[in-house]
Motif scaffolding. Structure first.
Motif, PDB file in Angstrom:
ATOM      1  N   THR A  16     -73.684 -28.588  17.618  1.00  0.00           N
ATOM      2  CA  THR A  16     -72.430 -27.961  18.027  1.00  0.00           C
ATOM      3  C   THR A  16     -71.264 -28.933  17.906  1.00  0.00           C
ATOM      4  N   ASP A  75     -70.179 -22.996  23.989  1.00  0.00           N
ATOM      5  CA  ASP A  75     -71.383 -23.234  23.191  1.00  0.00           C
ATOM      6  C   ASP A  75     -72.596 -23.422  24.094  1.00  0.00           C
ATOM      7  N   ARG A 101     -75.329 -21.342  26.303  1.00  0.00           N
ATOM      8  CA  ARG A 101     -75.875 -19.991  26.319  1.00  0.00           C
ATOM      9  C   ARG A 101     -75.712 -19.318  27.678  1.00  0.00           C
ATOM     10  N   SER A 151     -82.378 -19.002  16.744  1.00  0.00           N
ATOM     11  CA  SER A 151     -81.809 -20.229  16.197  1.00  0.00           C
ATOM     12  C   SER A 151     -82.819 -20.945  15.304  1.00  0.00           C
ATOM     13  N   SER A 154     -84.564 -15.530  25.248  1.00  0.00           N
ATOM     14  CA  SER A 154     -84.212 -16.941  25.154  1.00  0.00           C
ATOM     15  C   SER A 154     -85.079 -17.726  24.184  1.00  0.00           C
ATOM     16  N   PHE A 199     -80.158 -17.866  20.893  1.00  0.00           N
ATOM     17  CA  PHE A 199     -78.848 -18.020  21.501  1.00  0.00           C
ATOM     18  C   PHE A 199     -78.425 -16.733  22.197  1.00  0.00           C
ATOM     19  N   TRP A 221     -74.799 -15.538  23.089  1.00  0.00           N
ATOM     20  CA  TRP A 221     -73.369 -15.821  23.080  1.00  0.00           C
ATOM     21  C   TRP A 221     -72.579 -14.686  23.724  1.00  0.00           C
ATOM     22  N   SER A 273     -74.771 -22.412  13.676  1.00  0.00           N
ATOM     23  CA  SER A 273     -75.102 -21.248  14.505  1.00  0.00           C
ATOM     24  C   SER A 273     -74.365 -21.228  15.833  1.00  0.00           C
ATOM     25  N   PHE A 274     -73.479 -22.177  16.044  1.00  0.00           N
ATOM     26  CA  PHE A 274     -72.659 -22.223  17.242  1.00  0.00           C
ATOM     27  C   PHE A 274     -71.328 -21.517  16.960  1.00  0.00           C
TER      28      PHE A 274
END
Length: 578
Positions: A64, A300, A302, A325, A364, A546, A548, A564-565
């Protein structure tokens, strides 16, 4: 690996990536969230409950953070774009350089030429010497710690000392400087890197990491430079960075978009304010309330499991994404301290099922059977890990200790970065480990955890870590984690937190590095992973997913190029912003 924190880099396997993760990013057909696209202007708030380890480019090794730097303040010779197509996202694009580099001698020599007009925030031109100096900092392993120096130290054509480390010791002592000056040369705006073995994907490594970032020698204060952000990108730091509270980035008037042909720096917000230090649950209480600044907020970190009851409503509004991820969380064992049978017993009694449940369940995580993510080419389940029940087998573990005549209860201390969720997950491990004949002490730590596990003199028993491939190559998982030859130095363990020195493993890595075909390289790496399992160097836990959630005015984006962030190069604000 960071919330998956210590070294979570999501640029896994571009063309090799089975991109299940990012296809699920948004609720609309185009992968974005519902509502109008983000516009230029306003202030975006970026919140996090834990400090950022490094802003020094050569020391940054968290996915990240690499993404933030790439999109906001640091440009590279080449970079990754914003495509969500797996193959296209893994194709490097010219950035500071005029092209993606020229490779000769089978990948042992690489050349790049700087484009005209690229400047630092004070208006000075970026030079070839800045590139050369930045690369040299990786070799100061007693000062520039925490970063991906494994690669420069392993590949650059510099003679080695008896302990296997390069004779060049970095720009602060200048010991072996003449050797470095032969390996990295400047001719006007053209820089040439000479390697001791083929590095055919060197330009991918540059795009994915910051070890090759330019750095101004006149601004370098070694360790004191860790938070001294000096920009050549679209934003610059306003004032100073406070590790405990954050800082604000404003537009850099020396950045010329005409010199940037990539699509990764739209620089939509006028300001991006980082707020550090708010407890995770409190932070998300604010985001979920969605009023004031919170409506323009992204994180960033979760969504914690305690807030999962909010997910159905968030999904309906289009403000929730749950991609898988490219990262694997795992336990590392101190191989210097713990006997093999102890490590085997710990692994056998590891309750992955309880760990996953405590962390939020299937939203998760999914179980892992190697430290290599299944999306990476050459992935193969390791039977040793596959055969261990997900809930662990305390009775079988106890028998291992008994047969080895190891006195029980055997005291074990588990170290991990503290959070409410991590405390619950650690408790799940302790339960079955205690049943197996261990006396487990849980020792959570704050932000010092990541620097502590890299100290060569640490005496920890077991710890937690996470990993994703550094760039689209299977060579970027096992070697940087467990090859002792470039990891373990007097100043740092690199990523070899368990102090593993495996002669057979290292030889197998050399075989993979010098293989003449990808198939042969992959085969050697698969054998190397089995060696690690036989030596019980690590225990895979799960593959992180993730969760988000953003404020309603945030036009959210995530891409492979942003690891992926949240992709700060694309994110803007809508509905008037804040």
């Amino acid at each position: 690996m960071a919330s998956n924190k210590k070294r979570m880099l999501a640029v896994t396997a571009g063309a090799l990536l089975a991109s299940t993760a990012l296809a699920a990013c948004g609720s609309d057909d185009d992968g974005g969230t519902k509502g109008e696209a983000g516009a230029k202007g306003g202030t975006l708030y970026f919140v996090n409950d834990t400090p950022i380890d490094h802003w020094d480019p050569q020391r940054t090794y968290v996915g990240t953070d690499i993404s933030k730097q790439s999109r906001l303040v640091y440009r590279e010779l080449v970079t990754f774009g914003t495509s969500e197509d797996p193959a296209e996202s893994a194709t490097p694009l010219p950035d500071l350089a005029t092209d993606t580099g020229t490779s000769t001698e089978g990948g042992k020599v690489w050349q790049f030429t700087l484009r005209d007009g690229v400047k630092w925030q004070d208006g000075k031109d970026i030079t070839c010497e800045d590139l050369k100096y930045g690369f040299s900092r990786n070799f100061a392993t007693d000062v520039i710690v925490g970063g991906p120096s494994f690669y420069p130290l392993s590949y650059l054509d510099v003679p080695a000392d008896a302990d296997g480390t390069p004779q060049y010791k970095g720009p602060y002592t200048k010991k072996g400087q003449d050797l470095y000056d032969k390996a990295v040369t400047c001719d006007g705006k053209t820089i040439t890197y000479n390697f001791n073995k083929p590095w055919p994907d060197f330009n991918l490594a540059i795009a994915a990491l910051h070890f090759a970032s330019p750095y101004r020698a006149d601004l370098d204060e070694g360790d004191k430079s860790n938070y001294q952000i000096f920009s050549n990108g679209p934003y610059k730091l306003e004032g100073s960075w406070d590790k405990a509270s954050g800082g604000t980035f404003v537009r850099n008037d020396q950045y010329d978009p005409k010199t940037d042909e990539t699509d990764s720096r739209k620089a939509l917000p006028d300001k991006i304010t980082f707020k550090i230090g708010t407890k995770l649950e409190t932070m998300y209480d604010s985001i979920l309330a969605d009023t004031g600044e919170a409506s323009c907020t992204v994180s960033d970190r979760r969504l914690p499991p305690s807030k999962f009851s909010e997910i159905p409503a968030l999904e309906e509004k289009g403000f929730y994404q749950n991609p898988e991820s490219p990262y694997v969380d795992y336990l590392w064992f101190n191989t210097e301290k713990l006997p093999l049978e102890v490590r085997q017993a710990l692994a056998t009694a590891t309750n992955r099922e309880g760990w996953i449940t405590a962390g939020g369940g299937e939203r998760s995580y999914i179980p892992a059977y190697s430290v290599v993510n299944p999306s990476v080419a050459g992935y193969k389940e390791v039977s040793t890990f596959k055969d261990i029940p997900l809930a662990g087998d305390p009775d079988a573990a106890k028998k291992i200790l008994t047969d080895a005549k190891i006195k029980t209860p055997y005291k074990i201390e588990l170290r991990y970065p503290q959070s409410d969720t991590a405390d619950k997950q650690a408790a799940a491990l302790k339960e079955t480990w205690d049943k197996a004949g261990f006396d487990v002490k849980l020792s959570p730590e704050g932000d010092v955890y990541y620097s502590n596990i890299q100290k060569p003199d640490h005496n920890y028993d077991v710890g937690w870590a996470g990993w994703g491939a550094d760039w689209p190559s299977p060579m970027t998982v096992l070697p940087p984690l467990f090859d002792s030859r470039a990891n373990i130095t007097s100043g740092s363990l690199g990523q070899d937190y368990g102090k593993y020195v495996g002669k057979e493993f290292n030889e197998k890595i050399s075989e993979a590095q010098n293989a003449t075909s990808l198939d042969d390289s992959i085969a050697a790496l698969q054998e190397a992973d089995q060696i690690l399992a036989d030596d019980m160097v690590y225990m895979p836990l799960e593959i992180a997913k993730f969760n988000w959630v953003t404020g309603s005015k945030v036009d959210f984006h995530t891409t492979p190029g942003s690891n992926s962030f949240p992709d700060l190069g694309l994110i803007g604000l809508r509905d008037g912003g804040c």
